[in-house]
Structure formats: C-alpha cells, structure tokens
Design a protein around this motif. Structure first.
Motif, PDB file in Angstrom:
ATOM      1  N   TYR A  88       7.319   0.398   0.174  1.00  0.00           N
ATOM      2  CA  TYR A  88       7.014   0.712  -1.224  1.00  0.00           C
ATOM      3  C   TYR A  88       7.630   2.056  -1.601  1.00  0.00           C
ATOM      4  CZ  TYR A  88       5.043   1.578  -5.713  1.00  0.00           C
ATOM      5  OH  TYR A  88       4.941   1.858  -7.061  1.00  0.00           O
ATOM      6  N   CYS A  89       7.232   3.144  -0.934  1.00  0.00           N
ATOM      7  CA  CYS A  89       7.818   4.461  -1.244  1.00  0.00           C
ATOM      8  C   CYS A  89       8.482   5.033   0.007  1.00  0.00           C
ATOM      9  CB  CYS A  89       6.754   5.405  -1.801  1.00  0.00           C
ATOM     10  SG  CYS A  89       7.449   6.815  -2.701  1.00  0.00           S
ATOM     11  N   HIS A  90       9.233   4.175   0.695  1.00  0.00           N
ATOM     12  CA  HIS A  90      10.012   4.554   1.878  1.00  0.00           C
ATOM     13  C   HIS A  90       9.120   5.141   2.979  1.00  0.00           C
ATOM     14  CE1 HIS A  90      13.661   5.843   4.093  1.00  0.00           C
ATOM     15  NE2 HIS A  90      14.249   4.898   3.352  1.00  0.00           N
ATOM     16  N   GLU A  91       7.981   4.464   3.222  1.00  0.00           N
ATOM     17  CA  GLU A  91       7.047   4.902   4.255  1.00  0.00           C
ATOM     18  C   GLU A  91       7.501   4.431   5.636  1.00  0.00           C
ATOM     19  OE1 GLU A  91       5.032   3.583   0.433  1.00  0.00           O
ATOM     20  OE2 GLU A  91       6.393   2.680   1.896  1.00  0.00           O
ATOM     21  N   ASN A  92       7.374   5.291   6.620  1.00  0.00           N
ATOM     22  CA  ASN A  92       7.682   4.917   7.998  1.00  0.00           C
ATOM     23  C   ASN A  92       6.484   4.180   8.586  1.00  0.00           C
ATOM     24  OD1 ASN A  92       8.119   4.843  10.806  1.00  0.00           O
ATOM     25  ND2 ASN A  92       9.319   6.721  10.752  1.00  0.00           N
ATOM     26  N   PRO A  93       6.628   2.904   8.981  1.00  0.00           N
ATOM     27  CA  PRO A  93       5.489   2.143   9.506  1.00  0.00           C
ATOM     28  C   PRO A  93       4.842   2.754  10.743  1.00  0.00           C
ATOM     29  CG  PRO A  93       7.269   0.661   8.923  1.00  0.00           C
ATOM     30  CD  PRO A  93       7.821   2.052   8.831  1.00  0.00           C
ATOM     31  N   VAL A  94       5.594   3.495  11.531  1.00  0.00           N
ATOM     32  CA  VAL A  94       5.036   4.103  12.737  1.00  0.00           C
ATOM     33  C   VAL A  94       3.909   5.082  12.394  1.00  0.00           C
ATOM     34  CG1 VAL A  94       5.591   5.616  14.692  1.00  0.00           C
ATOM     35  CG2 VAL A  94       7.138   3.770  14.078  1.00  0.00           C
ATOM     36  N   LEU A  95       3.939   5.628  11.194  1.00  0.00           N
ATOM     37  CA  LEU A  95       2.943   6.616  10.785  1.00  0.00           C
ATOM     38  C   LEU A  95       1.729   5.979  10.117  1.00  0.00           C
ATOM     39  CD1 LEU A  95       5.396   9.270   9.280  1.00  0.00           C
ATOM     40  CD2 LEU A  95       4.531   9.095  11.627  1.00  0.00           C
ATOM     41  N   LEU A  96       1.684   4.639  10.087  1.00  0.00           N
ATOM     42  CA  LEU A  96       0.619   3.927   9.397  1.00  0.00           C
ATOM     43  C   LEU A  96      -0.239   3.156  10.382  1.00  0.00           C
ATOM     44  CD1 LEU A  96       2.840   2.343   6.587  1.00  0.00           C
ATOM     45  CD2 LEU A  96       1.578   4.502   6.451  1.00  0.00           C
ATOM     46  N   ASP A  97      -1.523   2.960  10.040  1.00  0.00           N
ATOM     47  CA  ASP A  97      -2.314   2.006  10.816  1.00  0.00           C
ATOM     48  C   ASP A  97      -2.060   0.611  10.254  1.00  0.00           C
ATOM     49  OD1 ASP A  97      -3.998   1.564   8.562  1.00  0.00           O
ATOM     50  OD2 ASP A  97      -5.381   3.146   9.195  1.00  0.00           O
ATOM     51  N   GLU A  98      -2.612  -0.399  10.894  1.00  0.00           N
ATOM     52  CA  GLU A  98      -2.294  -1.782  10.504  1.00  0.00           C
ATOM     53  C   GLU A  98      -2.726  -2.076   9.064  1.00  0.00           C
ATOM     54  OE1 GLU A  98      -2.787  -6.382  12.149  1.00  0.00           O
ATOM     55  OE2 GLU A  98      -3.849  -4.736  13.138  1.00  0.00           O
ATOM     56  N   ALA A  99      -3.868  -1.592   8.660  1.00  0.00           N
ATOM     57  CA  ALA A  99      -4.352  -1.848   7.299  1.00  0.00           C
ATOM     58  C   ALA A  99      -3.442  -1.194   6.264  1.00  0.00           C
ATOM     59  CB  ALA A  99      -5.784  -1.341   7.155  1.00  0.00           C
ATOM     60  N   GLN A 100      -3.002   0.012   6.539  1.00  0.00           N
ATOM     61  CA  GLN A 100      -2.091   0.701   5.611  1.00  0.00           C
ATOM     62  C   GLN A 100      -0.749  -0.016   5.532  1.00  0.00           C
ATOM     63  OE1 GLN A 100      -2.255   4.490   7.652  1.00  0.00           O
ATOM     64  NE2 GLN A 100      -3.448   5.431   6.008  1.00  0.00           N
ATOM     65  N   GLU A 101      -0.251  -0.451   6.681  1.00  0.00           N
ATOM     66  CA  GLU A 101       1.036  -1.146   6.682  1.00  0.00           C
ATOM     67  C   GLU A 101       0.940  -2.460   5.921  1.00  0.00           C
ATOM     68  OE1 GLU A 101       4.593  -2.501   9.767  1.00  0.00           O
ATOM     69  OE2 GLU A 101       2.717  -1.677  10.561  1.00  0.00           O
ATOM     70  N   ARG A 102      -0.156  -3.175   6.081  1.00  0.00           N
ATOM     71  CA  ARG A 102      -0.353  -4.429   5.351  1.00  0.00           C
ATOM     72  C   ARG A 102      -0.394  -4.171   3.840  1.00  0.00           C
ATOM     73  NH1 ARG A 102      -2.566  -9.295   6.614  1.00  0.00           N
ATOM     74  NH2 ARG A 102      -3.153  -8.558   8.702  1.00  0.00           N
ATOM     75  N   GLU A 103      -1.122  -3.129   3.457  1.00  0.00           N
ATOM     76  CA  GLU A 103      -1.233  -2.805   2.032  1.00  0.00           C
ATOM     77  C   GLU A 103       0.136  -2.484   1.427  1.00  0.00           C
ATOM     78  OE1 GLU A 103      -3.485   0.461  -0.893  1.00  0.00           O
ATOM     79  OE2 GLU A 103      -3.766   0.524   1.289  1.00  0.00           O
ATOM     80  N   ILE A 104       0.940  -1.707   2.147  1.00  0.00           N
ATOM     81  CA  ILE A 104       2.262  -1.333   1.649  1.00  0.00           C
ATOM     82  C   ILE A 104       3.191  -2.545   1.623  1.00  0.00           C
ATOM     83  CG2 ILE A 104       4.336  -0.035   2.277  1.00  0.00           C
ATOM     84  CD1 ILE A 104       2.375   2.241   3.095  1.00  0.00           C
ATOM     85  N   LEU A 105       3.100  -3.409   2.636  1.00  0.00           N
ATOM     86  CA  LEU A 105       3.918  -4.619   2.656  1.00  0.00           C
ATOM     87  C   LEU A 105       3.612  -5.484   1.427  1.00  0.00           C
ATOM     88  CD1 LEU A 105       6.024  -5.981   4.547  1.00  0.00           C
ATOM     89  CD2 LEU A 105       4.140  -7.327   5.481  1.00  0.00           C
ATOM     90  N   GLU A 106       2.320  -5.672   1.138  1.00  0.00           N
ATOM     91  CA  GLU A 106       1.924  -6.477  -0.018  1.00  0.00           C
ATOM     92  C   GLU A 106       2.350  -5.814  -1.333  1.00  0.00           C
ATOM     93  OE1 GLU A 106      -2.270  -7.138   0.244  1.00  0.00           O
ATOM     94  OE2 GLU A 106      -2.089  -8.627   1.855  1.00  0.00           O
ATOM     95  N   LYS A 107       2.200  -4.491  -1.400  1.00  0.00           N
ATOM     96  CA  LYS A 107       2.574  -3.778  -2.616  1.00  0.00           C
ATOM     97  C   LYS A 107       4.072  -3.909  -2.885  1.00  0.00           C
ATOM     98  CE  LYS A 107       1.579   0.609  -4.945  1.00  0.00           C
ATOM     99  NZ  LYS A 107       1.015   1.973  -4.805  1.00  0.00           N
ATOM    100  N   GLY A 108       4.878  -3.818  -1.828  1.00  0.00           N
ATOM    101  CA  GLY A 108       6.312  -3.986  -1.993  1.00  0.00           C
ATOM    102  C   GLY A 108       6.685  -5.392  -2.416  1.00  0.00           C
ATOM    103  N   ILE A 109       6.046  -6.391  -1.796  1.00  0.00           N
ATOM    104  CA  ILE A 109       6.297  -7.786  -2.172  1.00  0.00           C
ATOM    105  C   ILE A 109       5.996  -7.991  -3.649  1.00  0.00           C
ATOM    106  CG2 ILE A 109       5.486 -10.160  -1.891  1.00  0.00           C
ATOM    107  CD1 ILE A 109       5.040  -9.498   1.101  1.00  0.00           C
ATOM    108  N   ASN A 110       4.828  -7.520  -4.083  1.00  0.00           N
ATOM    109  CA  ASN A 110       4.421  -7.713  -5.477  1.00  0.00           C
ATOM    110  C   ASN A 110       5.375  -7.016  -6.445  1.00  0.00           C
ATOM    111  OD1 ASN A 110       2.195  -9.206  -4.675  1.00  0.00           O
ATOM    112  ND2 ASN A 110       0.818  -7.444  -4.632  1.00  0.00           N
TER     113      ASN A 110
END
Length: 249
Positions: A88-110
């Motif tokens: 979404y805003c060029h977030e590095n997935p390594v710095l995210l927990d699973e819930a945050q990564e899922r949220e960003i993945l969905e936000k980018g898809i939408n």
C-alpha cells in the motif's frame, strides 16, 4: 558454436511515486517527497516510448500511488499494461506481523481494483523482502505469481512453504506450491545504479552514467540469449528514476 535464440523479456516498472519516500524512507521534507511526484512525469514519458515500439509491460503499483494519482494509473492500464500489487505505502513485510501484512495486502488489492477495475494477479514486495507469512497470504488471496526473490536468474520457479533454517544445521527446503516466482536481482534494477539518497545512517550514491549501467544489463541479456534458450530476462525500472531525460535517451 552457440545457437542464437529468441529471448523472452519482461520489462517491469515499480510505480512507487510518493509512497517510497514517506513509507520506506519516512520523509517529512517536501523536497524529498517531491522526487516521488516526478514519477508521474516519468511515467508519461515511459508510456509514450512503450507505445511507440508496441511493447506491453507490467507495472507494480502501491495502493497509495493508485489512490494519489488515479488518472495516470488508469492510463497505464488503458494502454494495455498489467497492473500488479506492490504493497500500500511501500511497506516492508519483514517489519509487519501477520495481521498487519494481511491488512496491507487487502488494502492494496482494494485500491487497485477500485482504480482500474481489475484484481491484481501478480505481487512484488516493496524492498524485495518477504516475511515468513507472505507466500501463504499470496496463495490465500489467489495471486498467480510473485516477483521478489532471487533463487534463479533467467528461470521462473515454484515458491515454497515450510523452509526451515538455523545456523547449526543444513537448510531444509519446504514443499513447492502453486505460486510462480519471477526472479529479480539488484543488478537489473535502475534504483541502486542511478538514484542518489542521503539518509542519516545510509548513503545510496547512485548517479552512474547510463553508458556505465547499460553494459551490465546487456551482458546478462547476451548471456541468457546465448546460453539459456528458455530463459526470461526481467528488468526492474522506477518511473521516477528511469524517466529522467538522459536515461530516457
């Protein structure tokens, strides 16, 4: 004598725009942020060049770019280029927990779906980093391919789940899954070669002349053409980088 072959080439564009500077680099300076704004100018130049030669490409677009500059992202899509996911805003997935990564993945898809009317089928991680959860999430959300890893150069391969590793025993490879990896490498990326970034704890010198970089890219291409007849050559560009006048030439 080596046989001449017809190569396969993928030109890919990471349309980070402003998201790179405020997401990855945490910029607050309007000057630094404006470098991402220039990406729109670069994108228009690139689209015209690609159209002139009838070349179709893939654009990895953060959701932030799609929502900030919807008109140019729509134009990329309207000209026949693939729109793929890039956070979404060029977030590095390594710095995210699973819930945050899922949220960003969905936000980018939408964001991409709302902008161009199609769900993305490809994914490229910002900073080319995957978390331990990324592959399973991409499978869950029905992506067809990833383009973030470097386990090959000219040959796509299957992503895996369940790799295990430590520092006292051999690496244990997991099972292949139905997600294709389109491999990348920093040597075939314009950003480290060209972009100058000065941060308090890091310096990207960049600013190399195009005629210094082109032989590197052409060398890999020639090797693939001559010795890897079934290979795929994947270049990564950023509109705000490659879109500068002397590089376009």
């Amino acid at each position: 004598m080596l046989k001449e072959t017809s190569p396969s080439v993928c030109l890919t564009f990471d349309f980070d725009a402003i998201s790179l500077w405020i997401g990855t680099f945490k910029a607050a300076s309007p000057s630094m942020i404006s470098r991402g704004e220039f990406g729109v100018i670069g994108a228009k130049r690139i689209l015209d060049l690609l159209e002139r030669y009838g070349i179709l490409t893939t654009w990895f677009v953060p959701g932030h770019t799609a929502e900030t500059f919807p008109d140019i992202v729509k134009e990329v899509h309207a000209r026949g280029h693939e729109i793929a996911h890039h956070g979404y805003c060029h977030e590095n997935p390594v710095l995210l927990d699973e819930a945050q990564e899922r949220e960003i993945l969905e936000k980018g898809i939408n964001a991409l779906e709302n902008t161009v009317g199609e769900r993305p089928l490809g994914y490229r991680s910002p900073s080319w980093d995957l978390s331990p959860h990324t592959i399973s999430l991409l499978l869950e959300y029905n992506f067809l391919y990833d383009s973030s890893m470097m386990g090959s150069d000219f040959h796509p391969y299957w992503c895996r789940l369940g790799d295990q590793f430590d520092t006292v025993s051999p690496y244990r490879f997991g099972r292949p899954v139905n997600l294709v990896e389109m491999p990348v490498t920093w040597g075939l990326d314009d950003f480290p070669a060209f972009e100058y970034v000065s941060l308090p704890n890091k310096l990207y010198p960049g600013l190399r002349a195009p005629d210094q970089v082109f032989p590197i890219w052409m060398g890999d291409f020639d090797y693939m053409r001559q010795r890897e007849p079934d290979g795929v050559f994947i270049l990564t560009f950023h509109p705000q980088v490659i879109g500068r006048g002397h590089r376009m030439l």
